[in-house]
Write an enzyme that holds these catalytic residues in place. Structure first.
Site, PDB file in Angstrom:
ATOM      1  N   GLY A 124      17.858  55.276  49.868  1.00  0.00           N
ATOM      2  CA  GLY A 124      16.647  54.714  49.276  1.00  0.00           C
ATOM      3  C   GLY A 124      16.941  53.446  48.501  1.00  0.00           C
ATOM      4  O   GLY A 124      16.290  53.162  47.499  1.00  0.00           O
ATOM      5  N   ALA A 125      17.960  52.702  48.967  1.00  0.00           N
ATOM      6  CA  ALA A 125      18.314  51.397  48.379  1.00  0.00           C
ATOM      7  C   ALA A 125      18.724  51.499  46.915  1.00  0.00           C
ATOM      8  O   ALA A 125      18.634  50.514  46.180  1.00  0.00           O
ATOM      9  CB  ALA A 125      17.155  50.402  48.541  1.00  0.00           C
ATOM     10  N   SER A 211      22.377  55.505  54.418  1.00  0.00           N
ATOM     11  CA  SER A 211      21.983  54.245  53.789  1.00  0.00           C
ATOM     12  C   SER A 211      22.652  54.141  52.415  1.00  0.00           C
ATOM     13  O   SER A 211      23.876  54.206  52.323  1.00  0.00           O
ATOM     14  CB  SER A 211      20.460  54.144  53.729  1.00  0.00           C
ATOM     15  OG  SER A 211      20.060  52.830  53.440  1.00  0.00           O
ATOM     16  N   ALA A 212      21.879  53.994  51.326  1.00  0.00           N
ATOM     17  CA  ALA A 212      22.508  53.969  50.002  1.00  0.00           C
ATOM     18  C   ALA A 212      23.273  55.268  49.751  1.00  0.00           C
ATOM     19  O   ALA A 212      24.268  55.279  49.023  1.00  0.00           O
ATOM     20  CB  ALA A 212      21.464  53.750  48.912  1.00  0.00           C
ATOM     21  N   ASP A 336      19.805  49.197  63.370  1.00  0.00           N
ATOM     22  CA  ASP A 336      19.672  49.482  61.939  1.00  0.00           C
ATOM     23  C   ASP A 336      19.025  48.331  61.181  1.00  0.00           C
ATOM     24  O   ASP A 336      18.358  48.530  60.166  1.00  0.00           O
ATOM     25  CB  ASP A 336      21.061  49.751  61.334  1.00  0.00           C
ATOM     26  CG  ASP A 336      21.226  51.186  60.853  1.00  0.00           C
ATOM     27  OD1 ASP A 336      20.226  51.779  60.426  1.00  0.00           O
ATOM     28  OD2 ASP A 336      22.351  51.705  60.904  1.00  0.00           O
ATOM     29  N   HIS A 454      16.597  51.822  61.363  1.00  0.00           N
ATOM     30  CA  HIS A 454      17.208  52.374  60.160  1.00  0.00           C
ATOM     31  C   HIS A 454      16.530  53.706  59.811  1.00  0.00           C
ATOM     32  O   HIS A 454      15.299  53.801  59.806  1.00  0.00           O
ATOM     33  CB  HIS A 454      17.054  51.378  59.012  1.00  0.00           C
ATOM     34  CG  HIS A 454      17.866  51.698  57.811  1.00  0.00           C
ATOM     35  ND1 HIS A 454      19.235  51.840  57.847  1.00  0.00           N
ATOM     36  CD2 HIS A 454      17.518  51.909  56.511  1.00  0.00           C
ATOM     37  CE1 HIS A 454      19.683  52.108  56.642  1.00  0.00           C
ATOM     38  NE2 HIS A 454      18.659  52.162  55.816  1.00  0.00           N
TER      39      HIS A 454
END
Length: 554
Positions: A124-125, A211-212, A336, A454
């Site tokens: 979630g960045a 991701s994150a 992605d 992504h």
């Protein structure tokens, strides 16, 4: 058989059927009781939601152990996610009291013991997300039930601080940063200390994330604070080396946040920020969604890890010796970068509008950070596969390839190479996930040529084609079965091919010379084991570009 005999038989059956439950579990903080659900004949699962793994965290402080509780804590509901901006960044949601985890424990005819453990870290960045994931009709994305049941493993999902409260840093001891990473580390340590009471093997823990969350997994393998706490790790679409993984100018960002919440930017800044309303602080960390090929959206991801001399004592690429004994699997989705390119260059998602080649050049200039010199070296490489008159589709796909390479693929390949080069007993595995997006060609923003965007891998890893069968085709259930098999075999043995679940292709180990990888797809077979994933492009970004002089445009 007499009526009494039948009743006795039924009573014995019911006792046997309900026997496979942990009941009340004693943890270091106190007793917890979850929910026992029946999965089928002689198959049950205990589900615990909302177990505290640390106390409510102090503002901009490391997490502390929970003081404990009296009596039996009912753990049957997810707790609130950590305080964060909403998707539109117009408001906040969540709570500062958010350091809780959830556990899924499968049982056969008897209560399970010594099961492998898989600990999930969400993405979630570093800005948003929760231990339960997105929810649609009470179907939570990160429910561990399908993985746990099919792979016969314990699944744990955890909460950690995000956004300003999780990652703001002044670059010094006033606000050192990395609080969200410390939360994750505290949860991993809690699992190592307590999971035996839930039937898990504390000596066989795998951390995994996307991701994150994938970058977080990478950071957790590199920090010296996790020695002996877990055995394996899986990074999906994110590693510590990603351009958004480490923030280089934390002080400037802290000052920008301070000005937004009317705090001074001098020696009193940290003290003022600690006393500021947490909702105001969180909103001050929201990002701008405005971008262009000259200023890509990825540059707006301003809150992430910092080299603090503690959690990260050095640059990530200098810390891979800390992961020498960890089995490591990492990979990327073949498109992605689409999610990001579609924001920077909206025309890529329009079938009718052409994407100017100049936009490709501007994006390369921005990513290369070498001005004209970077673009002039990169453009011939990326346009080398074009015909003399490239189609609209060729140009659009190339824009996605550039973002995929820069934001995800190249740093992930670099991390795999460094892991393999530093490994002693740790094994290394690489993958490319290429199942086309299910919305491809059906609706914006998904053109007909779409591959795997992504986060497209998440639904398959978490078994959604089995949970909601009407939303998927049989091939999607095949793919989900393959991924759960590879992931849980790896968690059990350190080898994705070796375990109770059969797989469609033998996944070769990644080596520093062969660069072997597995392409993961619903129609995969033994021919999907491949070598040297986009090596020309990896070589360009890691070796050619850094040596180029900076050439400023006039």
């Amino acid at each position: 058989m007499s009526m009494l005999g039948i009743l006795v038989a039924v009573a014995v059956f019911l006792k046997t059927a309900s026997a496979a439950s942990l009941g009340v579990v004693i943890t270091e903080g106190g007793m917890v009781q979850g929910e026992n659900i029946r999965l089928g004949f002689r198959r049950h699962m205990d589900v615990f939601k909302g177990i505290p793994f640390a106390d409510m965290p102090g503002r901009f402080e490391k997490p502390k152990r929970h003081p404990g509780w009296d009596g039996v804590m009912k753990t049957t509901e997810y707790r609130k996610r950590c305080l964060q901006v909403n998707l539109l960044m117009s408001d906040t949601r969540g709570s500062e009291d958010c350091l809780y985890l959830n556990i899924w424990v499968p049982h056969g005819r008897t209560v399970s013991t010594n099961l492998p453990v898989m600990v999930w870290i969400y993405g979630g960045a570093f800005l948003m997300g929760g231990s339960m994931g997105a929810n649609f009709l009470d179907n939570y994305l990160y429910s561990g039930q399908e993985i746990a049941e099919r792979g016969n493993v314990i699944v744990v999902t955890l909460g950690y601080r995000v956004g300003t409260l999780g990652f703001l840093s002044t670059g010094d001891s006033d606000l050192p940063g990395n609080y969200g990473l410390w939360d994750q580390q505290a949860a991993i340590a809690w699992v190592h200390r307590n999971i035996r009471s839930f039937g898990g093997d504390p000596e066989n823990i795998t951390i995994f994330g996307e991701s994150a969350g994938g970058a977080s997994v990478s950071f957790q393998t590199l920090t010296p604070h996790n020695k002996g706490l877990f055995k394996r790790a899986i990074s999906q679409s994110g590693v510590s080396l990603c351009p958004w993984g480490v923030i280089r100018n934390p002080r400037r960002i802290a000052e920008e946040v301070a000005l937004k919440v009317k705090c001074p930017t001098d020696d009193h800044m940290a003290a003022c920020l600690k006393m500021t309303d947490p909702v105001l602080l969180t909103m001050a960390g929201s990002i701008s969604m405005e971008s262009s090929p000259d200023d890509p959206i990825v540059n707006n991801l301003i809150l992430s890890a910092v080299i603090d001399g503690d959690f990260l004592p050095d640059e990530p690429y200098n810390l891979f010796h800390n992961a020498a004994e960890v089995d490591y699997m990492a990979g990327v989705n073949d498109m992605d970068g689409h999610l990001f390119t579609g924001v920077d260059i909206p025309s890529i998602n329009s079938h009718l509008v052409e994407t100017p080649i100049d936009d490709i050049k501007r994006l390369l200039t921005a990513y290369s950070q070498k001005g004209l010199a970077g673009m002039e070296a990169a453009f011939p490489l990326y346009s080398s596969t074009w015909a003399s008159n490239p189609t609209k589709e060729d140009i659009k796909k190339t824009a996605v390839d550039i973002s995929t390479d820069y934001i995800f693929l190249v740093p992930i390949q670099a991390a795999l190479y460094l892991h393999a080069a530093n490994a002693t007993v740790g094994r290394t595995y690489s993958y490319l996930f290429s199942e086309p997006n299910r919305m491809g060609g059906l609706a914006r923003p998904y053109p007909s040529w779409m591959g795997a965007d992504h986060a497209d891998d998440l639904q398959y890893v978490f078994g959604k084609p089995f949970t909601t069968p009407l939303g998927y085709w049989p091939r999607h259930r095949d793919l989900s079965g393959y991924m759960i098999a590879y992931w849980t075999n790896f968690a059990r043995t350190g080898n994705p091919n070796d375990g109770p679940l059969s797989v469609p292709a033998t996944w070769p180990q990644f080596t520093s010379t062969g660069h072997q990888y597995l392409e993961i797809h619903s129609n995969m077979d033994k021919n999907y084991a491949r070598q040297k994933l986009r090596t020309r492009y990896v070589h360009f970004w890691t070796s050619v570009l850094p040596d180029l002089p900076v050439k400023i445009s006039e």
